[in-house]
Structures are given as structure tokens and as C-alpha cells.
Design a protein around this motif. Structure first.
Motif, PDB file in Angstrom:
ATOM      1  N   ASN A  73       0.814  -1.222   0.000  1.00  0.00           N
ATOM      2  CA  ASN A  73       0.000   0.000   0.000  1.00  0.00           C
ATOM      3  C   ASN A  73       0.845   1.269   0.000  1.00  0.00           C
ATOM      4  O   ASN A  73       0.312   2.374  -0.033  1.00  0.00           O
ATOM      5  CB  ASN A  73      -0.966   0.011   1.201  1.00  0.00           C
ATOM      6  N   SER A 105       2.513   2.742   2.295  1.00  0.00           N
ATOM      7  CA  SER A 105       2.458   3.612   3.470  1.00  0.00           C
ATOM      8  C   SER A 105       3.804   3.771   4.165  1.00  0.00           C
ATOM      9  O   SER A 105       4.115   4.837   4.700  1.00  0.00           O
ATOM     10  CB  SER A 105       1.429   3.081   4.475  1.00  0.00           C
ATOM     11  N   SER A 106       4.632   2.733   4.163  1.00  0.00           N
ATOM     12  CA  SER A 106       5.880   2.822   4.919  1.00  0.00           C
ATOM     13  C   SER A 106       6.975   3.571   4.176  1.00  0.00           C
ATOM     14  O   SER A 106       8.030   3.860   4.737  1.00  0.00           O
ATOM     15  CB  SER A 106       6.375   1.419   5.300  1.00  0.00           C
ATOM     16  N   ARG A 112       8.552   9.171   7.356  1.00  0.00           N
ATOM     17  CA  ARG A 112       7.838   7.967   6.961  1.00  0.00           C
ATOM     18  C   ARG A 112       7.041   7.439   8.145  1.00  0.00           C
ATOM     19  O   ARG A 112       7.114   7.980   9.250  1.00  0.00           O
ATOM     20  CB  ARG A 112       8.840   6.928   6.446  1.00  0.00           C
ATOM     21  N   ALA A 113       6.259   6.381   7.894  1.00  0.00           N
ATOM     22  CA  ALA A 113       5.278   5.917   8.883  1.00  0.00           C
ATOM     23  C   ALA A 113       5.904   5.619  10.238  1.00  0.00           C
ATOM     24  O   ALA A 113       5.421   6.079  11.284  1.00  0.00           O
ATOM     25  CB  ALA A 113       4.552   4.683   8.348  1.00  0.00           C
ATOM     26  N   GLU A 148       3.977  -4.450   9.136  1.00  0.00           N
ATOM     27  CA  GLU A 148       3.668  -3.068   8.767  1.00  0.00           C
ATOM     28  C   GLU A 148       4.691  -2.539   7.764  1.00  0.00           C
ATOM     29  O   GLU A 148       4.331  -1.845   6.805  1.00  0.00           O
ATOM     30  CB  GLU A 148       3.680  -2.184  10.022  1.00  0.00           C
ATOM     31  N   SER A 200       4.276  -4.461   4.296  1.00  0.00           N
ATOM     32  CA  SER A 200       2.982  -4.144   3.676  1.00  0.00           C
ATOM     33  C   SER A 200       2.978  -2.728   3.113  1.00  0.00           C
ATOM     34  O   SER A 200       2.209  -2.417   2.212  1.00  0.00           O
ATOM     35  CB  SER A 200       1.850  -4.293   4.697  1.00  0.00           C
ATOM     36  N   GLY A 201       3.827  -1.869   3.670  1.00  0.00           N
ATOM     37  CA  GLY A 201       3.868  -0.480   3.227  1.00  0.00           C
ATOM     38  C   GLY A 201       4.842  -0.206   2.100  1.00  0.00           C
ATOM     39  O   GLY A 201       5.044   0.950   1.730  1.00  0.00           O
TER      40      GLY A 201
END
Length: 683
Positions: free
Chosen positions: A17, A19-20, A29-30, A222, A225-226
Motif C-alpha cells: 500500500n 504507506s511505509s 515515513r510511517a 507493517e 505491507s507499506g
């Protein structure tokens, strides 16, 4: 080594996705944003995987402390000099932050010549200056504390990178110094690590000290996935006989960007001469074409006719290694995928080594430290354009029953399997377990959709934003104390690590055909947790135990679903998630007692039996059965406690003639205690 042996123990697919790797308006960043939210804490513990941006997260936090929180100076300690470059100047204002990160060159002592002993006075000069940031090694930091005392650091920030090098053991100097700093309570501390596991049995921090730290936990799930590009990570162990180099190409694809870590020269997998091992590997890969003058890389023509570049970090010849090391620090290492193809190392290229193109981390020989394995895997889990898959391979010598050191070989193999099991937990999403009732679901954030609450169907939910499962379990005990709540929320993997690294536990779980699973999941795990957290009361120990075994067994059953059905029958981009969901939905009324009745190592044995020949399996089983323990007084007492719970629930004591093996075992525990009591009375 036959193709049947090339079976990954687990394949994890991620959502991508982005996001990271996406930055906010401050350039964070996240994970960095998550850590920055806690910047006001005096003691901060950042647990985050390699490549998640811990170094820059520290820059943001340190700059805020220096400019807004009254902290006078920041001292950053890293385990080795090569990692010091991670804290070079960064123009953070260019990306939206309020201040730039600036380190005066003379105060980055990782970049300056000389031994740490000669640099102690440089640190003193820094303390007397108006400059703000100093970077040094752990070793130099220890010497400075010994020379000038802990009060010299008052009102300063101490940042410890790769925090797993610290230990609560009294012989660990850095750990003892940290305890003194915490007792004096006049410094700020930021501790950072990609893995909170140590190779030994000692905790990094004692529970009472750890409670003073505010945790920031960012999981592998996390992180991956990012990503934008990397979608799949494979973890596997494979076995060979003879010289490992002869079987190398059965697990190594010369077309993949690979870091090969050869075994320690004292290990059973070593061929005895590290230089010749590298030569043997190069011969297996193809025909040597010479040395690239500008980099020192070996040029090798593979069987397909391609010329690949191999960096040799094993040869420590002072006329060769500096050139190779310098070539691996060139800007091209990050911008040019073809700058190098394969890196061969022994003790290097682990912590802090950044090669984003690496697709395969191949480790030969077992590694006793899970931290080391996490660090090595981290070399392959960087996100990079056109890099969709990565893998970690542990190539291990098969057990040979004719060896004098067969017991050592069995122990090495058990450690490798244990590490693989633990990595499965590290790579999985978080678990948030609750007892089975509607109120607990609502508190956990379950999404019921239009149909509302249905107690017969909805026992599992997944929070995509948090990367966290919410799972209801009938009969689940919840922790009451703050320590126990923190452990269940933050540290279940540390509990599982202690369990899976126990040789008796994993050995019996794999090879004892008469084993009653509850002997491990209830008795053995309960004992291990009590030893790890002696100050926690029995009720909370039981709650921690239930949460830990639920996390372990649900992950194992999800893996079984994936292996039995294949990824084709599971959504391609969320294999582990869908494996967990399918398992939990097939067993709609998850029950603590039922989860306890699952052998956590049965699926590992299923994979092992496909990866190892029958003779080696038999040799391992014989070693394990030869060490099968008799019941101990402590185990009998624990069985008696379980028997009392059984009586309270069913109105009778366990029957030794029962067809239920667990009921039989509890009855044997009572009988053992009765016999011991009789012997004492008559003795």
C-alpha cells in the motif's frame, strides 16, 4: 539435494500500500512519525525492522530534544564504525522538517582514524564545547563512562543503536552502565533495535527497568505491507551432505542479487579454510575472468554466459579488502542495480549494511542468535524498483548418525528450526486476543458489516491500518497487572522465543511420539514464563501463557492451511492473513483448551520430514528419545495444579485410565506426588 527438499517453511505475501515509504509534510515515513509522536518521553525504546528508518527517526527526535526539551547534547553510540555513516549530515528542512541534522566532522568519531582508547579525550573536548551531536562506537562509549562517570552525561541524550547488544547480565558492561543511568535518572535515552532478541538467555532489560521505557513497536508486517515493490518474502531451511559448495547451486540462483554468509571457521559446516571456500563458491558459479580494477570485484562468467561481479569480504588481506569495501560504499550501490551481483561475507554485511537490490540472503550453517538472523534477513527486505520477491535461505549440514558429534549436529538443527519458527512470528501481523463476548469485540474494533453481531460466526477481524488481528477465544484469561498487559501487547514474540529456543521443548515437540501437547503448551511454557518474569503473579502468568500459545499455534495452523491448499487457493497478495482467517473461521468457536491441545511443532516436523532424508530424521529422533526426561517434582506440581482446575470444572479428579492422554498425564502427576509424599513419611 533433491528438488523435493526445496520447500520454503513459510511464504508471506504483502499488500504493497506504499504507506511505509510515503513521507508526511515533515518528511517522516510511517515509523518515524510513530516514533516522533513519543518524542517527549525521557526513555524511548524503538523496536522496528531493518530499513524502516530508525536512524532518521532518531535525528527527528534528537533535534526536538536539543531545541525544545532542554537537552544540552546528544551522544549516539553504534556497535561498529561502519554504521556511523548512517548519522552523517542530512538536510531535513529540504523535506519539511524544522531543523537540519548536522554533525561536525571531528565529532563523528566513527569516521576519524585511531583506536577508541585514543578518542576518549575527544569526547571530553566535545562535552566542553558548544556543539550538539557526537557519534561513537559502543566500545568508546563504555570507555568514556568508565573514565568520566555517569554524571558527566547529565542533561544529555544517549542514543543506543542496535540495542540488542545490551544485556541485563551483570557481565555486560553497557547493560550495567545503562542501569546506572536509569537509577540516576538525569539523562534521556533512545534505544533502537531491529530485533529485541538476544542469542543468549539474558533479557536486554530487566522488567522493572523496561517499564520505564515507552515502546514504539513497528512490525515487519507493517514495514513490508507499506512497500511499493517488494511483495513476497520466502523463509526456508535446506539440508545438504558433503561440502556445502557442491550443493550451492541447488539453492542459489546466480541471476539473483545475493549475499552469501559462509560459516564460522570453527563450525561443523566450515570446510576449514575460508579463502578456499570462497574460491570453491566462485568455481561453482562459473569461470573466473579476473578482477575489476576499479572495485576489486571478481568477474565470473556463469554457465549462461553472463558476466557477474562478486564482492569478496571474506579475504581480509589489507591490499584487497579496503578497495572492495570502498566500492560497496559508492553511490552506485544504491542507484545502479548492476554495480555488484553477489557479495560473499563471513562476519560483515549484517547490521547496518544497505544494499537495496539484494534479493536473496543465503546463510550457510546455523545461527544461534535470532537477532543475527533478523539482521541478515533485513539485508534482503529493502524495497527497490522491479524487486518483487526476496528470500532467506539457511543451508544446513544434515545430521549423520556416524558422526562423533551427532548430538551437536542435532542441537544445531533444532536451533535452525527454532529460528525459522520465530521468524514466522516476527513476520506475521500482531494479534489482539479477547474473550468471546460482544463487548470485547466492540472494544477491539470488530467490523460486523450490515448483519451486526453474530456470536456463531464472527470470532475474527483484521485491522488493515494497524496490521493487527482481533481474535476472540473462548475461556481466554486476560492480564490484570500493567507488566502482564505490556507483555501481552508488546512482547509475546519474546515469550515465544524463550519457548522455542528451549532444546528440550522443541526436541520433544518434533520427535516424541508419546508427547501430550499440553505438557509443552501448559506445563513447559508456564514454567518458562515464570522463570522469565518471576515477579508476576500466577494468574497473570497464565494469561500471558494463553496469549503466547494462541499466537504461536494460530500462526502454525495458518501455515498448515497455506501448505495444504497452496497459494493458488489463497488470495495471492495476503496469503498469511487469509491462512489465519480461514483457519479461524473453520474453527469458529476457538477455545483455549483446544488451542492448548495442538503441538506447536507438528507443522515444522511435516516440513522437516520433506526436507531431510529418512536416515537423518531417524538419527535425530534417537538422540531426542535418549534424552527423554522423567517427570520432575516441579512438573508434577504443575500437573497437580492443572488437575485441580480440572476437578473444579468437572467435579472429579483426572482418571489415570482415561482415554484422554492429557487427563492421564495429570493423573500421573498426582500419583507421582502421592508416591513422593509416602516415601518421605516412610523414610
Amino acid at each position: 539435494m533433491s528438488k523435493e527438499k526445496n520447500i520454503p517453511t513459510i511464504t508471506v505475501n504483502y499488500n504493497n500500500n506504499g504507506s511505509s515509504v510515503t513521507s508526511n509534510e515533515l518528511g517522516m515515513r510511517a515509523m518515524q512519525e510513530l516514533a516522533y509522536e513519543k518524542r517527549g518521553e525521557q526513555y524511548l525504546l524503538i523496536k522496528s525492522p531493518p530499513a524502516s528508518g530508525k536512524s532518521r527517526a532518531l535525528m527527528f527526535i534528537a533535534l526536538d530534544k536539543l531545541n525544545n526539551q532542554g537537552v544540552k547534547q546528544a551522544i549516539i553510540a553504534v556497535p561498529e564504525q561502519s554504521i556511523g555513516s548512517s548519522f552523517n549530515n542530512e538536510p531535513l528542512t529540504k523535506f519539511g522538517y524544522y531543523y537540519d541534522w548536522e554533525v561536525t566532522p571531528k565529532w563523528n568519531l566513527c569516521n576519524s582514524p585511531g583506536e577508541d582508547g585514543s578518542k576518549v579525550n575527544s569526547v571530553k573536548a566535545f562535552f566542553e564545547s558548544d556543539d550538539k551531536v557526537l557519534v561513537c562506537t559502543h566500545a568508546l562509549f563504555r570507555r568514556v563512562v568508565e573514565r568520566f562517570g555517569i554524571d558527566a552525561f547529565d542533561d544529555k541524550l544517549i542514543a543506543i543503536d542496535e540495542f540488542h547488544h545490551v544485556s541485563s547480565n551483570e557481565n555486560n558492561v553497557l547493560g550495567s552502565q545503562l542501569k546506572d543511568f536509569i537509577e540516576r535518572d538525569k539523562v534521556h535515552v533512545v534505544a533502537m533495535t531491529g530485533s529485541y532478541f538476544r542469542g543468549d538467555a539474558n533479557p536486554v532489560l530487566m522488567p522493572d527497568d523496561e517499564l520505564k521505557f515507552e515502546p514504539v513497536t513497528y512490525t515487519y508486517y507493517e514495514q513490508l505491507s507499506g512497500y511499493e515493490h517488494l511483495k513476497t518474502l520466502n523463509i526456508g531451511y535446506y539440508f545438504y551432505s558433503g561440502a556445502y559448495a557442491d550443493d550451492l547451486l541447488k539453492v542459489l540462483n546466480p541471476e539473483e542479487k545475493t549475499i552469501i554468509h559462509i560459516p564460522n571457521v570453527n563450525s561443523r559446516e566450515s570446510m576449514g579454510d575460508k579463502i578456499k571456500e570462497v574460491e570453491h563458491i566462485i568455481e561453482e558459479l562459473g569461470e573466473w575472468q579476473g578482477i575489476e580494477i576499479s572495485t576489486g570485484f571478481h568477474l565470473v562468467k556463469t554457465k549462461t554466459g553472463k558476466i557477474i561481479k562478486i564482492a569478496d569480504l571474506v579475504d581480509d588481506d589489507s591490499s584487497k579488502r579496503p578497495l572492495v569495501q570502498a566500492a560497496l560504499k559508492m553511490p552506485e550501490i544504491k542507484t545502479n542495480r548492476d554495480h555488484v551481483d553477489i557479495i560473499i561475507a563471513l562476519g560483515m554485511a549484517k547490521e547496518g549494511f544497505d544494499w537495496i537490490w539484494c534479493e536473496h540472503a543465503l546463510t550457510i550453517g546455523y545461527r544461534s542468535s535470532l537477532t543475527e538472523i533478523v539482521q541478515i534477513i533485513g539485508r534482503a527486505t529493502r524495497d527497490a524498483p522491479n524487486k518483487t520477491q526476496a528470500r532467506f535461505t539457511n543451508l544446513i549440514a544434515e545430521v549423520d548418525a556416524s558422526e562423533d558429534s551427532v548430538t551437536d549436529a542435532v542441537n544445531d538443527t533444532l536451533k535452525a528450526i527454532s529460528a525459522s519458527l520465530l521468524m514466522e512470528q516476527v513476520l506475521a501481523p500482531k494479534f489482539n486476543f479477547t474473550p468471546k463476548n460482544q463487548q470485547s469485540k466492540e472494544q477491539a474494533g470488530f467490523d460486523y458489516g450490515e448483519d451486526g453481531y453474530d456470536p456463531n460466526k464472527e470470532n475474527i477481524g483484521f485491522n488493515e491500518e494497524k496490521g493487527e488481528y482481533q481474535i476472540e477465544i473462548k475461556g481466554l484469561a486476560m492480564p490484570e497487572g500493567e507488566d502482564a498487559k505490556r507483555i501481552c501487547k508488546e512482547d509475546l514474540n519474546e515469550v515465544i522465543a524463550a519457548f522455542a529456543q528451549d532444546k528440550e521443548t522443541i526436541g520433544r515437540g518434533l520427535f516424541d511420539e508419546e508427547l501430550v501437547p499440553q505438557e509443552l503448551t501448559q506445563v513447559r511454557l508456564g514454567k518458562i514464563i515464570k522463570e522469565k518474569y518471576p515477579e508476576i503473579d500466577d494468574e497473570d502468568i497464565e494469561a500471558i501463557r494463553q496469549h503466547a500459545v494462541a499466537a504461536l499455534n494460530i500462526t502454525q495452523m495458518a501455515k498448515k492451511v497455506i501448505n495444504d491448499e497452496g497459494n493458488d487457493n489463497i488470495k495471492a497478495n495476503t496469503a498469511l492473513i487469509d491462512g489465519i482467517r480461514k483457519f479461524a473461521m473453520d474453527v469458529r468457536d476457538l477455545d483455549v483448551d483446544w488451542i492448548d491441545s495442538i503441538n506447536p511443532f507438528s507443522e515444522a516436523y511435516s516440513i522437516l520430514s520433506k526436507a531431510m532424508n529418512e536416515k537423518s530424521l531417524k538419527a535425530m529422533a534417537e538422540v531426542i528419545s535418549g534424552k527423554k526426561p522423567n517427570i520432575t517434582i516441579e512438573e508434577a506440581r504443575e500437573l497437580a495444579k492443572r488437575a485441580l482446575k480440572f476437578k473444579n470444572e468437572r467435579g472429579r479428579l483426572p482418571d489415570i485410565k482415561s482415554s484422554d492422554p492429557w487427563e492421564q498425564r495429570m493423573a500421573q502427576g498426582i500419583a507421582y506426588l502421592a508416591r513422593k509424599k509416602s516415601e518421605q513419611q516412610n523414610g
